[in-house]
Design an enzyme around this catalytic site. Structure first.
Site, PDB file in Angstrom:
ATOM      1  N   HIS A 127       0.855  -0.827   0.024  1.00 20.23           N
ATOM      2  CA  HIS A 127      -0.103   0.042   0.205  1.00 20.23           C
ATOM      3  C   HIS A 127       0.940   0.991   0.558  1.00 20.23           C
ATOM      4  O   HIS A 127       0.476   2.580  -0.400  1.00 20.23           O
ATOM      5  CB  HIS A 127      -1.046   0.121   1.232  1.00 20.23           C
ATOM      6  CG  HIS A 127       0.183   0.275   2.511  1.00 20.23           C
ATOM      7  ND1 HIS A 127      -0.111  -1.024   3.558  1.00 20.23           N
ATOM      8  CD2 HIS A 127       0.022   1.453   3.497  1.00 20.23           C
ATOM      9  CE1 HIS A 127       0.519  -0.560   4.270  1.00 20.23           C
ATOM     10  NE2 HIS A 127       0.702   0.495   3.869  1.00 20.23           N
ATOM     11  N   ASP A 158       0.042  -7.404   1.349  1.00 18.13           N
ATOM     12  CA  ASP A 158       0.783  -6.078   1.289  1.00 18.13           C
ATOM     13  C   ASP A 158       2.050  -5.927   1.649  1.00 18.13           C
ATOM     14  O   ASP A 158       2.805  -5.674   2.529  1.00 18.13           O
ATOM     15  CB  ASP A 158       0.304  -5.343   2.924  1.00 18.13           C
ATOM     16  CG  ASP A 158      -0.230  -4.784   3.816  1.00 18.13           C
ATOM     17  OD1 ASP A 158       0.551  -3.620   1.738  1.00 18.13           O
ATOM     18  OD2 ASP A 158       0.091  -4.116   3.797  1.00 18.13           O
ATOM     19  N   SER A 240       5.098   4.631  10.218  1.00 21.80           N
ATOM     20  CA  SER A 240       4.937   2.987  10.267  1.00 21.80           C
ATOM     21  C   SER A 240       5.407   2.211   9.719  1.00 21.80           C
ATOM     22  O   SER A 240       5.722   0.480   9.465  1.00 21.80           O
ATOM     23  CB  SER A 240       5.644   2.478  11.774  1.00 21.80           C
ATOM     24  OG  SER A 240       4.353   2.164  11.595  1.00 21.80           O
TER      25      SER A 240
END
Length: 1030
Positions: A127, A158, A240
């Protein structure tokens, strides 16, 4: 439009995600909050995107901070480990330059870490890398910066891999963090080292508590599936994303991906098994095969599986083979028309794959990835019955879009597996990823599937391209479409296809070798078809006793205005309203400037709800909120009636007849009374100055219909129009963030001098006083120093309103007059050219005089001055530059009305999301005074300097904020996605404007080969498309 569009509320075909620990949660990358604060009402060049994935970042971070776990000082072992790790952790600053698939255009920052120092590979989240065009760079621990580009983004999971040049890092050794998915265990202590909350380096501690949770769900954006996630308490937050999760030995055991937004300290980590495989494939030069059967599985515990039909015999076998397992894989979604359709069903419990007992996603991925194009045998339990099926494994990359086409201001690609899985639909169709230009549909900006164009089916992208190639510029075509949230409803609309502002049909294809998307022109536009005259009749106005009033129906036309580029701070890209025909023989129509704000636009005029013709701007009044447009009357075979404008001022208390058009375009009418005529003060917009009416009298009437109608007239019994009923654009409401609009009347006598000149073929050349007036009562005037003699004269001159006018604001002019010979704030004007000024319409004398003899009161002293007026023909924008995704032009009139000093003639009017301007914080309302230290007093100097800047290099802009605060911004130029472009008003051009593109050191007349849709484009609202006439 026939049919209804689906609601905005987020809803998929899937069951609503539970509000439990397994609900959807925000991903941890940080959007640039500093450039879009909550109170910001300045225009961007695309739709307002409130934080990513439905979460407002600042609120999200504040909610997370109290949950940070207190930790004691690290041991020596941990300290040594952290020192080794931080050298390999990078801060990623990036732009996703245009909307694509589940990702909007945005600028953000996240974290990554080096996994191959020799080849320059960085592991981060998918993402972050995104599925569409990416442009970014990495900052290492010693603040060395290096460009990075994607070489792989996983279709489902991801993670993505960026590549950088290792030789560019000169001042520190770079190691690679070893990936050790086998070391992830429940109970081990870990550290999350990354760019938490947007800080350069944060080290958060936690303990892995689960290895078998389902992938977190993030709402309507991108979500991972068909994998397990790890769970820990580390309290990570925005920025993060992509952080390494390391153990005490310095091995990366997982990848930070997401966390809860409700204050809990729970975080979710992606296992590294699949990233490790992808990395090895890249290192060995092998393709990264990805297989899938278009069926989503989830982990369910044994007790749930029993309810779904797991038999005691199979449970015993599973528990014996996998003593530590407590879950099994269960089919959750089976996509229609996919490989698993009619073979697997929702609720099926997976027992074996190719004869092998299987309970984990990792092993299932292994089998599918190595079986692309081959069949696999699945043993399923369905309600206790054993079902054995053979399913062919498909190629995941083939159902993940790697290209899009831009045409007519919109962008389109094939429906992705991500979207199909989210809504439980077949993975096919043409998806609108950028609903702009001609393809801006109502109520929602994304999620549309095109069904037909011009009565031709468009089942796939290739067919859609061929259909669009055959459509002429300016054609009006029928388009049917559905929304993914509501496939039961087929929406039908008629679109005006624009191939003149954006002439090229561009195909963008992902290039994993360069990290860029390569643009190709598929087709030039077909020329417009010559319009033909058409016949129509008007409706008849019923239930009115005045035939002359009823006849005015034949004087109204529907006007639609589409603006491909945002100029002058105007907040919308398209507006519509009703215009009044004032000369049917010449096709002249008067309409509000809230509908037609400037002349870089497409205007369509619809007559009798039947005949559609083009229009063009003839005149824009600088102060009184009206525009005059013109259509070709030869194309109209209809009994259009020229409205008769009254030369007599309407008075307070007078009876009149109100005819208006409400918000849905329906005509309403009522007998009424004029309640008030007053000098209106439209509030200025505090964020971004835009056109507003000043020095104008407004009329209100005693009917509730007036507040419902933005267009109309006040008319006498004999059919004479006494006033126009117009929409006035006001300020943006700080609470609702919506633009206020005021509906007021404008007396017709003030229009007559301008209308008569235009009818004679003369271009009106108005003059004006560069000030804003406010009415004051006699009690105030006396305190300001007005004598009793003048007060008595006012009482006699205007028996209805005892008032004078005071200067409240001076408009900054480029050639300032000496203060002694100009109006100043606080001056009270008594007379102009011998006429006592007691109402705003008395000021109309300024429009036709280069100099006025004024009597005024200043500081309690009566003065006689000769006031010079200024030309009103240079207040409109006639030139603009698009550079690095921002629109620059000379400060427009609204800016000069609100500012006391111009810092330069280079003003930032708008910007595009996902652009360098957005990334580096260059906001609208700034003035640019220098480029790389060279003064840029005007657009000519600015353009000369910026075209010298090489692509992909840094430069300095010295800027001045609207509030006189100087600052310097460093930016990196990007010509590939945001080429430099100049727009020049040119009456010789077909659309009235000429475009010059500066790209790759070349000067191109018209549109360049590169650039994304929205490179100067529509706010979703921004959503803006600045491709212009070539």
């Amino acid at each position: 439009m026939n049919g209804t569009t689906s609601p905005i509320a987020a809803r998929s075909k899937r069951k609503e995600p539970p509000h439990t620990v397994d609900g959807r949660h925000p991903k941890h990358h940080r959007t640039n909050g500093e450039v879009a604060p909550a109170a910001d009402n300045t225009p961007d060049n695309q739709d307002e995107f409130e934080g990513e994935f439905g979460v407002e970042l600042e609120e999200y971070e504040d909610a997370r901070l109290p949950a940070v776990l207190p930790t004691g000082p690290d041991t020596a072992e941990w300290q040594a480990t952290i020192q080794r790790v931080v050298r390999n952790v990078v801060s990623i600053r990036f732009c996703q330059t245009c909307s694509f698939d589940t990702d909007p255009a945005l600028t953000s920052e996240a974290t990554g870490f080096v996994v191959d120092a020799e080849r320059g590979y960085i592991l981060t989240n998918r993402h972050v890398v995104g599925s569409g065009p990416f442009w970014g760079y990495c900052i290492f621990d010693n603040h060395e910066e290096v460009d990075a580009y994607p070489v792989y983004r996983d279709p489902v999971h991801d993670f993505g891999i960026l590549k950088f040049d290792p030789k560019a890092i000169k001042y520190m050794p770079v190691d690679a963090l070893p990936l050790r998915p086998d070391l992830a265990k429940v109970g081990i202590e870990i550290r999350v080292v990354g760019n938490d909350a947007g800080e350069k380096l944060s080290i958060l501690s936690g303990v892995i508590s689960r290895l078998d949770r389902n992938a977190p769900e993030y709402g309507e954006g991108y979500s991972d599936f068909n994998t397990c996630y790890y769970q820990a308490s580390a309290a990570a937050s925005g920025g993060s994303s992509g952080s390494p999760v390391v153990n005490m030995d310095g091995y990366a055991v997982a990848l930070q991906a997401g966390g809860r937004a409700d204050g809990a300290a729970t975080d979710y980590f992606l296992p590294l098994d699949r990233p490790l495989r992808a990395l090895k494939c890249l290192q060995e030069g092998n393709p990264i095969t990805r297989g899938d059967i278009q069926c989503q599985f989830v982990l369910k515990p044994f007790d749930e599986c029993r309810r779904l039909g797991l038999t005691p015999e199979w449970e015993a076998q599973i528990r014996k083979a996998f003593p530590k397992e407590t879950n099994m894989l269960v089919a959750e979604i089976v996509l229609p028309e996919g490989p698993s359709h009619k073979k697997a069903e929702e609720g099926d419990v997976l027992i074996k794959v190719n004869g092998e007992l299987l309970t984990q996603f990792i092993r299932l991925d292994d089998i599918l990835d190595s079986s692309v194009g081959k069949p696999v045998k699945l043993l399923l339990l369905r309600g206790g019955e054993e079902i054995e099926v053979e399913i062919e494994v498909g190629d995941l990359h083939s159902i993940t879009p790697d290209r899009f086409v831009s045409v007519a201001g919109g962008s389109f690609h094939s429906l992705s597996y991500q979207q199909a899985r989210l809504y439980g639909v077949a993975c096919k169709g043409v998806f609108v990823c950028e609903a702009g230009g001609s393809f801006r549909f109502d109520n929602a900006e994304n999620g549309w599937l095109i069904q037909t164009v011009d009565h031709k089916k468009t089942p796939d992208l290739e067919t859609f391209i061929e259909v669009m190639k055959g459509i002429h510029d300016k054609a009006r075509v029928v388009v049917t479409y559905k929304h993914l949230r509501d496939l039961h409803t087929l929406n039908t609309t008629i679109l005006h296809i624009d191939r003149h502002w954006s002439k090229k049909m561009k195909l963008a294809v992902r290039n994993d070798e360069t990290g860029l998307w390569d643009f190709t022109n598929l087709a030039d536009p077909l020329p417009p078809v010559a319009p033909i005259p058409r016949k129509a009749d008007f409706i008849q106005l019923e239930h009115t006793s005045h035939p002359a009033v009823a006849d005015l129906v034949r004087s109204f036309v529907h006007v639609s205005c589409v603006m491909p580029v945002k100029l002058d701070g105007f907040p919308k890209n398209r507006k519509w309203g009703m215009g009044l025909v004032i000369d049917a023989d010449k096709g002249l129509v008067v309409i509000s400037r809230a509908i037609v704000p400037y002349d870089l636009c497409d205007i369509t005029v619809t007559i009798a709800d039947s005949i559609v013709v083009e229009g063009k701007v003839v005149f824009l009044h600088p102060l009184q909120n009206y525009a005059i447009i013109q259509y070709d009357p030869k194309l109209v075979d209809a009994p259009v009636l020229s409205a008769r404008l009254s030369s007599q001022e309407i008075t307070q208390g007078a009876s009149t007849y109100f005819i208006g058009y409400n918000r849905i375009g329906r005509i309403v009418h009522a007998a009424t009374t004029v309640t008030e005529i007053f000098a209106v003060t439209i509030p200025a917009n505090s964020g971004a100055p835009r056109y507003r009416a000043v020095n104008v009298d407004a009329i209100t009437v005693d009917t509730s219909l007036s507040g419902q109608c933005g267009s109309g007239v006040l008319v006498a019994q004999d059919g004479t129009v006494q006033a126009l009923w117009l929409t006035y654009l006001g300020e943006r409401n700080p609470s609702t963030h919506r633009d206020e609009e005021y509906h007021l009347g404008l007396a017709t006598p003030t229009l007559l001098p301008v209308v008569e000149q235009i009818q004679r073929g003369v271009d009106p050349k108005l003059r004006m006083l560069s000030v804003e007036f406010r009415a004051i009562q006699m009690s105030q005037a006396r305190l300001m120093g007005v004598s009793e003699e003048w007060i008595q004269k006012v009482s006699v001159a205007n028996t209805a309103h005892h008032q004078l006018f005071m200067v409240t604001k001076r408009t900054f002019e480029r050639n300032e007059q000496e203060e002694a010979a100009a109006l100043l704030e606080g001056d009270v004007v008594l007379s102009l050219n011998g006429k006592i000024i007691t109402k705003i319409s008395d000021l109309d004398i300024m429009y036709s005089n280069e100099q006025l003899d004024a009597v005024l009161v200043r500081n309690c002293e009566e003065l006689s001055l000769k006031l010079d007026t200024v030309a009103a023909d240079d207040v409109e924008t006639t030139r603009a530059v698009s550079f690095c995704g921002a629109i620059f032009h000379a400060p427009h009139h609204a800016v000069r009305q609100q500012i006391s000093k111009l810092f330069s003639e280079v003003y930032v009017s708008a910007r595009t999301r996902g652009s360098p301007s957005y990334q580096y914080g260059l906001a609208p309302t700034n003035f640019i005074t220098h480029v790389n230290g060279k003064p840029t007093p005007d657009l000519e100097a600015f353009l000369a300097e910026v075209v010298k800047i090489p692509d992909n290099t840094y430069f300095r802009l010295r800027a001045m904020s609207f509030d006189s605060v100087p600052w310097v911004v460093t930016m990196k130029k990007n010509d590939h996605y945001f080429p430099t472009m100049e727009l020049i008003k040119d009456p010789k051009e077909e659309c009235g404007w000429r475009r010059i593109t500066y790209e790759g050191g070349k000067v191109i007349q018209g549109e360049g080969p590169d650039g994304v849709v929205g490179s100067a484009g529509e706010i979703t609202d921004m959503d803006v498309d600045a491709d212009v006439c070539g």
